[in-house]
Design a protein around this motif. Structure first.
Motif, mmCIF file in Angstrom:
data_model
loop_
_atom_site.group_PDB
_atom_site.id
_atom_site.type_symbol
_atom_site.label_atom_id
_atom_site.label_comp_id
_atom_site.label_asym_id
_atom_site.label_seq_id
_atom_site.Cartn_x
_atom_site.Cartn_y
_atom_site.Cartn_z
ATOM 1 N N ARG A 131 -3.463 9.026 -0.369
ATOM 2 C CA ARG A 131 -4.117 8.567 0.966
ATOM 3 C C ARG A 131 -5.520 7.979 0.411
ATOM 4 N NH1 ARG A 131 -1.647 7.093 4.891
ATOM 5 N NH2 ARG A 131 -3.405 7.486 6.189
ATOM 6 N N LEU A 132 -6.281 8.695 -0.518
ATOM 7 C CA LEU A 132 -7.578 8.290 -0.991
ATOM 8 C C LEU A 132 -7.778 7.145 -2.072
ATOM 9 C CD1 LEU A 132 -9.122 11.987 -0.897
ATOM 10 C CD2 LEU A 132 -9.051 10.401 0.905
ATOM 11 N N ALA A 133 -6.531 6.795 -2.219
ATOM 12 C CA ALA A 133 -6.726 5.650 -3.353
ATOM 13 C C ALA A 133 -7.260 4.416 -2.941
ATOM 14 C CB ALA A 133 -5.182 5.166 -3.887
ATOM 15 N N PRO A 134 -8.038 3.682 -3.707
ATOM 16 C CA PRO A 134 -8.642 2.475 -3.288
ATOM 17 C C PRO A 134 -7.728 1.541 -2.543
ATOM 18 C CG PRO A 134 -9.609 3.071 -5.348
ATOM 19 C CD PRO A 134 -8.357 4.034 -5.068
ATOM 20 N N MET A 135 -8.239 0.892 -1.603
ATOM 21 C CA MET A 135 -7.030 0.012 -0.907
ATOM 22 C C MET A 135 -7.469 -1.509 -0.492
ATOM 23 S SD MET A 135 -5.766 -1.199 2.217
ATOM 24 C CE MET A 135 -6.279 -0.155 3.554
ATOM 25 N N THR A 136 -6.673 -2.338 -0.693
ATOM 26 C CA THR A 136 -7.035 -3.753 -0.514
ATOM 27 C C THR A 136 -6.078 -4.388 0.466
ATOM 28 O OG1 THR A 136 -8.262 -5.934 -1.169
ATOM 29 C CG2 THR A 136 -6.318 -4.786 -2.584
ATOM 30 N N HIS A 172 18.375 -7.814 -1.252
ATOM 31 C CA HIS A 172 17.104 -7.470 -1.541
ATOM 32 C C HIS A 172 16.395 -6.565 -0.558
ATOM 33 C CE1 HIS A 172 18.017 -8.980 -5.454
ATOM 34 N NE2 HIS A 172 18.170 -10.371 -4.855
ATOM 35 N N ARG A 173 15.275 -5.764 -0.555
ATOM 36 C CA ARG A 173 14.815 -5.362 0.359
ATOM 37 C C ARG A 173 13.324 -5.762 0.602
ATOM 38 N NH1 ARG A 173 15.932 0.716 -2.079
ATOM 39 N NH2 ARG A 173 15.389 1.577 0.083
ATOM 40 N N LEU A 174 12.923 -5.854 1.840
ATOM 41 C CA LEU A 174 11.733 -6.289 2.339
ATOM 42 C C LEU A 174 10.818 -5.036 2.295
ATOM 43 C CD1 LEU A 174 9.950 -8.323 3.608
ATOM 44 C CD2 LEU A 174 10.694 -7.353 5.852
ATOM 45 N N VAL A 175 9.534 -5.097 1.772
ATOM 46 C CA VAL A 175 8.596 -4.133 2.044
ATOM 47 C C VAL A 175 7.304 -4.612 2.894
ATOM 48 C CG1 VAL A 175 6.825 -2.809 0.687
ATOM 49 C CG2 VAL A 175 8.965 -3.425 -0.148
ATOM 50 N N ALA A 176 7.051 -5.629 2.843
ATOM 51 C CA ALA A 176 6.081 -6.211 3.947
ATOM 52 C C ALA A 176 5.974 -7.584 4.068
ATOM 53 C CB ALA A 176 4.486 -5.608 3.367
ATOM 54 N N ASP A 177 5.739 -8.132 5.097
ATOM 55 C CA ASP A 177 5.599 -9.652 5.221
ATOM 56 C C ASP A 177 4.118 -9.893 6.041
ATOM 57 O OD1 ASP A 177 6.213 -12.479 5.705
ATOM 58 O OD2 ASP A 177 6.361 -11.940 7.709
ATOM 59 N N ASP A 178 3.613 -10.973 5.510
ATOM 60 C CA ASP A 178 2.355 -11.562 5.864
ATOM 61 C C ASP A 178 1.086 -10.571 5.346
ATOM 62 O OD1 ASP A 178 0.841 -13.588 7.679
ATOM 63 O OD2 ASP A 178 0.127 -11.710 8.930
ATOM 64 N N SER A 179 1.027 -9.362 5.608
ATOM 65 C CA SER A 179 0.014 -8.680 4.946
ATOM 66 C C SER A 179 0.623 -7.471 4.227
ATOM 67 C CB SER A 179 -1.012 -8.141 6.247
ATOM 68 O OG SER A 179 -1.999 -7.214 5.691
ATOM 69 N N VAL A 180 -0.087 -7.375 2.941
ATOM 70 C CA VAL A 180 0.428 -6.316 2.006
ATOM 71 C C VAL A 180 -0.887 -5.293 1.941
ATOM 72 C CG1 VAL A 180 1.677 -5.804 -0.085
ATOM 73 C CG2 VAL A 180 2.208 -8.042 1.104
ATOM 74 N N GLU A 181 -0.807 -4.128 2.250
ATOM 75 C CA GLU A 181 -1.637 -3.238 1.735
ATOM 76 C C GLU A 181 -1.135 -2.610 0.526
ATOM 77 O OE1 GLU A 181 -2.859 -1.449 6.223
ATOM 78 O OE2 GLU A 181 -1.743 -0.085 4.631
ATOM 79 N N ILE A 182 -2.382 -2.838 -0.444
ATOM 80 C CA ILE A 182 -2.160 -2.438 -2.039
ATOM 81 C C ILE A 182 -2.981 -1.388 -2.305
ATOM 82 C CG2 ILE A 182 -1.937 -3.253 -4.275
ATOM 83 C CD1 ILE A 182 -1.598 -6.056 -2.978
ATOM 84 N N ARG A 183 -2.597 -0.276 -2.716
ATOM 85 C CA ARG A 183 -3.312 0.862 -3.313
ATOM 86 C C ARG A 183 -3.284 1.059 -4.946
ATOM 87 N NH1 ARG A 183 -4.953 3.803 1.239
ATOM 88 N NH2 ARG A 183 -3.850 3.596 3.063
ATOM 89 N N GLU A 184 -4.501 1.544 -5.218
ATOM 90 C CA GLU A 184 -4.359 1.837 -6.768
ATOM 91 C C GLU A 184 -4.029 3.426 -6.874
ATOM 92 O OE1 GLU A 184 -6.598 0.207 -11.003
ATOM 93 O OE2 GLU A 184 -7.892 1.138 -9.157
ATOM 94 N N GLU A 185 -3.006 3.834 -6.854
ATOM 95 C CA GLU A 185 -2.945 5.281 -6.755
ATOM 96 C C GLU A 185 -3.178 5.727 -8.348
ATOM 97 O OE1 GLU A 185 0.880 6.383 -5.099
ATOM 98 O OE2 GLU A 185 0.449 5.277 -3.218
ATOM 99 N N GLN A 186 -2.952 5.289 -9.478
ATOM 100 C CA GLN A 186 -3.339 5.768 -10.625
ATOM 101 C C GLN A 186 -3.850 4.455 -11.387
ATOM 102 O OE1 GLN A 186 -0.140 7.857 -12.438
ATOM 103 N NE2 GLN A 186 0.701 8.791 -10.592
ATOM 104 N N ASP A 187 -4.380 4.644 -12.477
ATOM 105 C CA ASP A 187 -5.013 3.568 -13.505
ATOM 106 C C ASP A 187 -3.544 2.736 -13.820
ATOM 107 O OD1 ASP A 187 -7.454 4.530 -13.202
ATOM 108 O OD2 ASP A 187 -7.346 5.438 -15.286
ATOM 109 N N GLY A 188 -3.755 1.577 -13.171
ATOM 110 C CA GLY A 188 -2.596 0.552 -13.742
ATOM 111 C C GLY A 188 -1.261 0.632 -12.790
ATOM 112 N N VAL A 189 -1.578 1.465 -11.734
ATOM 113 C CA VAL A 189 -0.476 1.709 -10.661
ATOM 114 C C VAL A 189 -0.750 1.067 -9.565
ATOM 115 C CG1 VAL A 189 1.313 3.394 -9.502
ATOM 116 C CG2 VAL A 189 0.664 3.639 -12.101
#
Length: 312
Positions: A131-136, A172-189
């Motif tokens: 929840r507290l990981a950096p997000m873009t 295949h499986r859809l996760v997100a369309d149009d806007s994708v919230e990306i978090r860096e939960e660990q270094d390199g992840v």
């Protein structure tokens, strides 16, 4: 960065509030680190991490019960500060009155949890790191293709959503369309998910918004996926030299992580879904140590070298 408060933890982990609700202030939690204040129970507060959640287990409370009453009051008063977001007692341990009184004075919520201390600490840390990981947020589509999280980017109208629909139809499986919230939960992840408002939805020009889970079933969607590969769709430019062997390596930087990127030119007649599907499979092979482009390059070098020897 998303905000997490103690009342959110109470709902998420089914915690029981032990002190006066009217006195409690639900402060923001700013770190995923959990503190077990064993040294503090012994009276050593020099390096007390007051901004962390304080987790009291059987060991801490057993030591506390052996202290004189005066020391018990002192420890709990020093444990409860205006910076402390919450104090949690594990194993269903009842909060002593000294803790409740000290917590009420500064508004610290005191919770009780039924599970063991170690397990609770692990679950809290995992949840807070997520929840507290950096997000873009990025404009694009995220699809789970053969276990690879593929982020499809490109200019508006290039065909990202239509390609995603074709990939979903192929299993295949859809996760997100149009806007994708990306978090860096660990270094390199990097982990991507969809905003709640548009989860499981696809926008197809001329058709409108469709619900992928309703049309194709629960197996056609997932809530989040680790990113493994980025594919950028761009309009075909005849003047541009595109990579024909696959030897060039390109990346897109998200936070401090370099995500492998492939640029795929788009023009009528190209089956983008198949190309992206094969790109994901080829990416898996590369991670397993099988690189077709390098193998071809080595064969070509061998043939050229043998030809030079024959000429000699």
């Amino acid at each position: 960065m998303a905000e997490v408060t103690a009342d959110r933890l109470m709902e998420e982990f089914d915690l029981t509030l032990m002190n006066d609700e009217e006195s409690v202030t639900y402060r923001s939690i700013t770190t995923s680190d959990i503190s077990r204040p064993g040294m503090e129970m012994a009276g050593f507060f020099t390096y007390y991490p007051a901004k962390r959640i304080q987790l009291l287990g059987k060991a801490e409370m057993s030591f506390y019960e052996q202290l004189p009453e005066e020391d018990q009051i002192d420890r709990m008063q020093r444990l409860c500060t205006y910076d402390t977001p919450a104090i949690i007692l594990s194993r269903g341990i009842e909060a002593p009155d000294t803790l409740k009184q000290a917590a009420d004075e500064v508004g610290v919520p005191v919770f009780s949890a039924e599970i063991s201390t170690t397990r609770l600490s692990s679950k809290l840390t995992t949840y807070l790191e997520s929840r507290l990981a950096p997000m873009t947020a990025m404009h694009g589509v995220l699809i789970d293709i053969y276990g690879i999280g593929v982020l499809i980017t490109g200019s508006s109208g290039v065909g990202k959503s239509e390609t995603a629909l074709d990939l979903v139809r192929r299993g295949h499986r859809l996760v997100a369309d149009d806007s994708v919230e990306i978090r860096e939960e660990q270094d390199g992840v990097l982990v991507g998910r969809s905003p709640d408002l548009i989860r499981h939805l696809l926008e197809i020009r001329g058709l409108g918004i469709i619900n992928v889970m309703t049309l194709f079933g629960a197996g056609s969607v997932r809530n989040e996926k680790r990113l493994g590969l980025a594919i950028d769709l761009e309009a075909w430019d005849q003047k541009k030299q595109y990579d024909r062997l696959g030897l060039d390596e390109d990346f897109i930087q998200i936070f401090e992580t370099n995500l492998p990127k492939i640029t795929v030119p788009v023009r009528p007649g190209r089956n983008l879904a198949v190309i992206i599907e094969v790109a994901a499979m080829n990416f898996r092979l590369k991670r397993m140590g099988i690189n077709a482009a390098e193998q071809f390059s080595e064969r070509l070098a061998t043939v050229i070298e043998e030809g030079d020897h024959d000429n000699d």
